[in-house]
Design a protein around this motif. Sequence first.
Motif, mmCIF file in Angstrom:
data_model
loop_
_atom_site.group_PDB
_atom_site.id
_atom_site.type_symbol
_atom_site.label_atom_id
_atom_site.label_comp_id
_atom_site.label_asym_id
_atom_site.label_seq_id
_atom_site.Cartn_x
_atom_site.Cartn_y
_atom_site.Cartn_z
ATOM 1 N N HIS A 12 61.132 75.767 91.907
ATOM 2 C CA HIS A 12 61.279 76.806 92.921
ATOM 3 C C HIS A 12 60.201 77.882 92.840
ATOM 4 O O HIS A 12 60.286 78.864 93.546
ATOM 5 N N THR A 13 59.235 77.744 91.967
ATOM 6 C CA THR A 13 58.205 78.765 91.827
ATOM 7 C C THR A 13 56.863 78.223 92.305
ATOM 8 O O THR A 13 56.449 77.143 91.887
ATOM 9 N N PHE A 74 55.651 83.087 93.361
ATOM 10 C CA PHE A 74 56.640 83.292 94.420
ATOM 11 C C PHE A 74 57.882 82.458 94.158
ATOM 12 O O PHE A 74 57.784 81.271 93.830
ATOM 13 N N ARG A 75 59.023 83.102 94.303
ATOM 14 C CA ARG A 75 60.302 82.391 94.295
ATOM 15 C C ARG A 75 60.909 82.579 95.674
ATOM 16 O O ARG A 75 61.181 83.722 96.078
ATOM 17 N N LEU A 79 57.561 87.644 95.970
ATOM 18 C CA LEU A 79 56.592 87.784 94.881
ATOM 19 C C LEU A 79 57.312 88.295 93.633
ATOM 20 O O LEU A 79 57.904 89.383 93.647
ATOM 21 N N VAL A 80 57.258 87.524 92.546
ATOM 22 C CA VAL A 80 57.978 87.907 91.327
ATOM 23 C C VAL A 80 57.056 88.031 90.109
ATOM 24 O O VAL A 80 57.513 88.393 89.024
ATOM 25 N N GLY A 81 55.785 87.723 90.293
ATOM 26 C CA GLY A 81 54.857 87.841 89.158
ATOM 27 C C GLY A 81 53.428 87.815 89.641
ATOM 28 O O GLY A 81 53.141 87.317 90.745
ATOM 29 N N ILE A 113 57.175 81.659 83.986
ATOM 30 C CA ILE A 113 56.337 82.146 85.084
ATOM 31 C C ILE A 113 55.052 82.785 84.551
ATOM 32 O O ILE A 113 53.955 82.544 85.072
ATOM 33 N N GLY A 114 55.166 83.582 83.488
ATOM 34 C CA GLY A 114 53.963 84.177 82.895
ATOM 35 C C GLY A 114 53.011 83.097 82.423
ATOM 36 O O GLY A 114 51.798 83.157 82.661
ATOM 37 N N ARG A 115 53.532 82.088 81.784
ATOM 38 C CA ARG A 115 52.703 80.981 81.293
ATOM 39 C C ARG A 115 52.036 80.257 82.468
ATOM 40 O O ARG A 115 50.861 79.884 82.400
ATOM 41 N N ALA A 116 52.789 80.073 83.558
ATOM 42 C CA ALA A 116 52.230 79.385 84.723
ATOM 43 C C ALA A 116 51.124 80.214 85.381
ATOM 44 O O ALA A 116 50.108 79.669 85.834
ATOM 45 N N LEU A 117 51.318 81.538 85.433
ATOM 46 C CA LEU A 117 50.268 82.403 85.984
ATOM 47 C C LEU A 117 48.991 82.295 85.142
ATOM 48 O O LEU A 117 47.886 82.203 85.681
#
Length: 184
Positions: A12-13, A74-75, A79-81, A113-117
């Motif tokens: 979902h991200t 985005f979830r 925008l969440v990160g 999410i931080g790791r994915a960014l």
Amino acid sequence: MKLHPDPIPDMHTDIRPLFSHDAMTYQALRLRGLQESPTAFSASFAEERDRTLADITPRVTPAADGSKCVFGAFRTDTLVGMVTILRPQAAKVRHCAQLAGMYVDPGFRRRGIGRALLGAVIDHARAMGDVRQLRLGVNADNTGARQLYEAVGFSCFGIEPDALHVDGRFYGEAHYVLRLDRRT
Ligand SMILES: CC(C)(COP(=O)(O)OP(=O)(O)OC[C@H]1O[C@@H](n2cnc3c(N)ncnc32)[C@H](O)[C@@H]1OP(=O)(O)O)[C@@H](O)C(=O)NCCC(=O)NCCS
């Protein structure tokens, strides 16, 4: 060992670059971060709260050559990160890019999410072809963020004492580098 594990935190991200039309949502999340985590950033809420759309739009508009880009997580379209990469233009230092403004909404933390960014921004830096290293600075007391940076391969090369002054207290800044020419 992979430099960074699965860049997709869950189904979902979505991670994508921000554009000028994202300026207001970017600023809303940024102000939330400055209020909620004041010791994580060198900017302050008081200095940033009255910025206009004209101030913010250039910050989120990606450079055509990739030298400036804000990546957003985005979830369901929220925008969440986010994290920013900035690459200088000067010939002697343009092989070193800087990361800044890393932030994940508190309600969405510890979900990758931080790791994915970071995965997205590292891929972006590699794709430019001639960026040799990424740098960042983090409050030395911010053990969670430091663990994240170390988990994706960043190494700490020094701590600058008293680099940040927030609400009457001084904090050290840990300086990190990720060498893109060295696979870990
Ligand atoms: C630091 C921050 C960006 C991490 O975002 P996140 O989406 O929660 O990070 P992830 O879920 O991808 O974490 C990946 C790994 O990093 C480490 N990590 C992240 N946050 C951590 C914490 N608070 N404590 C310990 N380890 C942490 C863990 O190893 C984690 O893996 P795990 O959850 O499987 O144990 C987020 O906590 C944040 O926005 N904090 C406030 C602002 C900030 O500190 N920004 C950094 C400025 S330099």
